[in-house]
Design a protein around this motif. Structure first.
Motif, PDB file in Angstrom:
ATOM      1  N   GLN A   1      -1.685  12.666  -0.344  1.00  0.00           N
ATOM      2  CA  GLN A   1      -0.598  13.078   0.528  1.00  0.00           C
ATOM      3  C   GLN A   1       0.326  11.909   0.834  1.00  0.00           C
ATOM      4  N   GLY A   2       1.615  12.231   0.975  1.00  0.00           N
ATOM      5  CA  GLY A   2       2.618  11.205   1.218  1.00  0.00           C
ATOM      6  C   GLY A   2       2.304  10.327   2.404  1.00  0.00           C
ATOM      7  N   ILE A   3       1.772  10.909   3.483  1.00  0.00           N
ATOM      8  CA  ILE A   3       1.477  10.125   4.676  1.00  0.00           C
ATOM      9  C   ILE A   3       0.415   9.070   4.399  1.00  0.00           C
ATOM     10  N   ASP A   4      -0.557   9.396   3.528  1.00  0.00           N
ATOM     11  CA  ASP A   4      -1.603   8.434   3.194  1.00  0.00           C
ATOM     12  C   ASP A   4      -1.077   7.335   2.280  1.00  0.00           C
ATOM     13  N   VAL A   5      -0.201   7.718   1.335  1.00  0.00           N
ATOM     14  CA  VAL A   5       0.430   6.703   0.485  1.00  0.00           C
ATOM     15  C   VAL A   5       1.233   5.741   1.353  1.00  0.00           C
ATOM     16  N   LYS A   6       1.981   6.301   2.276  1.00  0.00           N
ATOM     17  CA  LYS A   6       2.803   5.494   3.177  1.00  0.00           C
ATOM     18  C   LYS A   6       1.951   4.536   4.008  1.00  0.00           C
ATOM     19  N   GLU A   7       0.902   5.057   4.642  1.00  0.00           N
ATOM     20  CA  GLU A   7       0.057   4.217   5.498  1.00  0.00           C
ATOM     21  C   GLU A   7      -0.647   3.128   4.703  1.00  0.00           C
ATOM     22  N   ASN A   8      -1.065   3.452   3.491  1.00  0.00           N
ATOM     23  CA  ASN A   8      -1.714   2.444   2.657  1.00  0.00           C
ATOM     24  C   ASN A   8      -0.739   1.360   2.210  1.00  0.00           C
ATOM     25  N   LEU A   9       0.500   1.765   1.907  1.00  0.00           N
ATOM     26  CA  LEU A   9       1.515   0.788   1.526  1.00  0.00           C
ATOM     27  C   LEU A   9       1.834  -0.153   2.686  1.00  0.00           C
ATOM     28  N   ILE A  10       1.927   0.409   3.895  1.00  0.00           N
ATOM     29  CA  ILE A  10       2.204  -0.420   5.073  1.00  0.00           C
ATOM     30  C   ILE A  10       1.070  -1.404   5.316  1.00  0.00           C
ATOM     31  N   LYS A  11      -0.149  -0.906   5.193  1.00  0.00           N
ATOM     32  CA  LYS A  11      -1.315  -1.782   5.384  1.00  0.00           C
ATOM     33  C   LYS A  11      -1.332  -2.886   4.333  1.00  0.00           C
ATOM     34  N   GLN A  12      -1.042  -2.518   3.097  1.00  0.00           N
ATOM     35  CA  GLN A  12      -1.022  -3.494   2.013  1.00  0.00           C
ATOM     36  C   GLN A  12       0.095  -4.518   2.217  1.00  0.00           C
ATOM     37  N   ALA A  13       1.255  -4.040   2.653  1.00  0.00           N
ATOM     38  CA  ALA A  13       2.400  -4.931   2.868  1.00  0.00           C
ATOM     39  C   ALA A  13       2.128  -5.978   3.933  1.00  0.00           C
ATOM     40  N   SER A  14       1.207  -5.670   4.847  1.00  0.00           N
ATOM     41  CA  SER A  14       0.933  -6.550   5.984  1.00  0.00           C
ATOM     42  C   SER A  14      -0.198  -7.543   5.726  1.00  0.00           C
ATOM     43  N   VAL A  15      -0.810  -7.489   4.543  1.00  0.00           N
ATOM     44  CA  VAL A  15      -1.983  -8.325   4.248  1.00  0.00           C
ATOM     45  C   VAL A  15      -1.701  -9.807   4.496  1.00  0.00           C
ATOM     46  N   PHE A  16      -0.534 -10.285   4.058  1.00  0.00           N
ATOM     47  CA  PHE A  16      -0.231 -11.709   4.164  1.00  0.00           C
ATOM     48  C   PHE A  16       0.655 -12.042   5.369  1.00  0.00           C
ATOM     49  N   LYS A  17       0.657 -11.118   6.333  1.00  0.00           N
ATOM     50  CA  LYS A  17       1.314 -11.323   7.626  1.00  0.00           C
ATOM     51  C   LYS A  17       2.797 -11.698   7.515  1.00  0.00           C
ATOM     52  N   PRO A  18       3.596 -10.834   6.922  1.00  0.00           N
ATOM     53  CA  PRO A  18       5.040 -11.071   6.873  1.00  0.00           C
ATOM     54  C   PRO A  18       5.662 -10.811   8.246  1.00  0.00           C
ATOM     55  N   ASN A  19       6.882 -11.248   8.438  1.00  0.00           N
ATOM     56  CA  ASN A  19       7.640 -10.917   9.645  1.00  0.00           C
ATOM     57  C   ASN A  19       8.370  -9.607   9.382  1.00  0.00           C
ATOM     58  N   ILE A  20       7.983  -8.543  10.079  1.00  0.00           N
ATOM     59  CA  ILE A  20       8.581  -7.217   9.872  1.00  0.00           C
ATOM     60  C   ILE A  20       9.344  -6.814  11.122  1.00  0.00           C
ATOM     61  N   TYR A  21      10.596  -6.384  10.931  1.00  0.00           N
ATOM     62  CA  TYR A  21      11.440  -5.979  12.044  1.00  0.00           C
ATOM     63  C   TYR A  21      11.979  -4.571  11.778  1.00  0.00           C
ATOM     64  N   LEU A  22      11.716  -3.653  12.720  1.00  0.00           N
ATOM     65  CA  LEU A  22      12.221  -2.283  12.633  1.00  0.00           C
ATOM     66  C   LEU A  22      13.519  -2.162  13.434  1.00  0.00           C
ATOM     67  N   ASN A  23      14.230  -1.045  13.223  1.00  0.00           N
ATOM     68  CA  ASN A  23      15.517  -0.836  13.903  1.00  0.00           C
ATOM     69  C   ASN A  23      16.427  -2.041  13.711  1.00  0.00           C
ATOM     70  N   SER A  24      16.427  -2.563  12.507  1.00  0.00           N
ATOM     71  CA  SER A  24      17.193  -3.776  12.199  1.00  0.00           C
ATOM     72  C   SER A  24      18.120  -3.520  11.019  1.00  0.00           C
ATOM     73  N   GLN A  25      19.109  -2.681  11.241  1.00  0.00           N
ATOM     74  CA  GLN A  25      20.062  -2.365  10.182  1.00  0.00           C
ATOM     75  C   GLN A  25      20.964  -3.566   9.916  1.00  0.00           C
TER      76      GLN A  25
END
Length: 341
Positions: free
Chosen positions: A62-86
């Motif tokens: 399911q798309g929601i699981d793909v999304k959550e896994n991608l987010i978790k994977q993206a955070s492995v190396f502790k990047p600086n992530i900013y939301l609402n930042s157009q």
């Protein structure tokens, strides 16, 4: 404290941007990721309950699981992530890029990776009075299957998207009603016929005026239908009024990018734009052999990050070590092994 300069600033938090964040960490690059919307995931957020079939070695998910896994994977190396930042502007000062967002926040990077896909897409919101606590019953993406099973669902909209979602709802809900403000639905006649043949109800010349909480599990949807007030009780209101799309970021920047079909960033080789230090990945790029699927986004992400690595460090290898043997995972592998044994 001096300004923080990331090796790469990734603009866009969809699949291409998220995998780029992970792979950049694998290549020992520091990352700042900017997402214009309030959540990561890009278009995966629009079909959370749909099954994704085209990711290698991953069964239908399911798309929601793909999304959550991608987010978790993206955070492995502790990047600086900013939301609402157009992003509003990009300039280059010497060898450093300066990026500003709509909050007047400033970010600095040695390189930029655009991963904005089809642009910033927002579902058009329903124009109705929303009562206290009723917001949870309003959905702009497909609601969870378990919530609508054997229940009544109301779909607002008259286009192909609305009818397609309504037909999908019929697989689980006991009753599905489409409400539309016009005289006739705009969707293809064939799909409308399928919906009706499966027992679907269509209310035209009907406008939703208010949504209020009926009880813990359902809402009361007040409508003006052919001049008369009616009330519908449902566990979900699925709104499909189309989308507002902003895809002109590239055009607004002070860089003369080469384009294809007046939209795609044209790359002479995969992910490589005509400006030094600026790369692009995912559905926004065009080059010979480009694959417009999730697997193509992942391939672009890895390719772009490898180019960035060698651009910043010409002595480095073009490709990273195989992840199963990469010492960057030693601690994480140890944790996972402990969980297994």
């Amino acid at each position: 404290m001096g300004k923080v300069i990331s090796d790469v600033v990734i603009i866009g938090g969809g699949p291409a941007g998220l995998y780029s964040s992970f792979y950049a960490g694998l290549r020992d690059l520091s990352v700042t990721l900017l997402e214009a919307q309030e959540e990561l995931g890009g278009r995966l957020s629009f079909y959370p309950e749909k099954f994704v079939w085209d990711i290698g070695a991953l069964e239908a998910t399911q798309g929601i699981d793909v999304k959550e896994n991608l987010i978790k994977q993206a955070s492995v190396f502790k990047p600086n992530i900013y939301l609402n930042s157009q992003v509003q502007g990009v300039t280059k000062e010497g060898d450093i890029f300066k990026i500003t967002d709509q909050n007047n926040q400033t970010y600095f990077g040695r390189t930029i990776l655009f991963a904005t896909g089809g642009g910033i897409v927002q579902p058009k919101k329903i124009e109705a009075l929303i009562g206290e606590g009723a917001k949870k019953f309003i959905h702009y993406a497909f609601p969870p299957y378990q919530e609508i099973k054997g229940q009544h669902v109301v779909v607002s909209g008259g286009g192909d998207g609305a009818v397609d979602y309504a037909i999908e709802c019929q697989k689980f809900a006991e009753k599905v009603t489409i409400v539309y403000h016009g005289d006739t639905l705009k969707a293809m006649e064939g799909t409308v016929k399928v919906f009706e043949e499966q027992g679907g109800i269509i209310l035209t010349n009907t406008t939703i005026e208010a949504v209020t909480t009926l009880d813990e599990t359902s809402a009361s949807i007040t409508c003006l239908s052919n001049g008369k007030k009616i009330s519908l009780s449902a566990v979900a209101l699925l709104v499909q009024h189309g989308y507002d799309r902003s895809e002109n970021l590239i055009d607004e920047l002070d860089f003369d990018f080469e384009k294809e079909d007046d939209y795609y960033l044209k790359c002479t080789k995969p992910t490589f734009t005509n400006h030094e230090g600026i790369y692009a990945a995912g559905d926004m790029v065009a080059y010979e052999g480009k694959v417009y699927l999730l697997l193509g986004a992942f391939q672009d992400a890895a390719y772009a990050i490898n180019l960035i690595k060698t651009y910043l460090d010409p002595e480095s290898y073009l490709y990273g070590r195989v992840s199963s043997h990469n010492d960057r995972f030693d601690e994480l592998n140890e944790v996972l092994l402990q969980e297994i044994i």
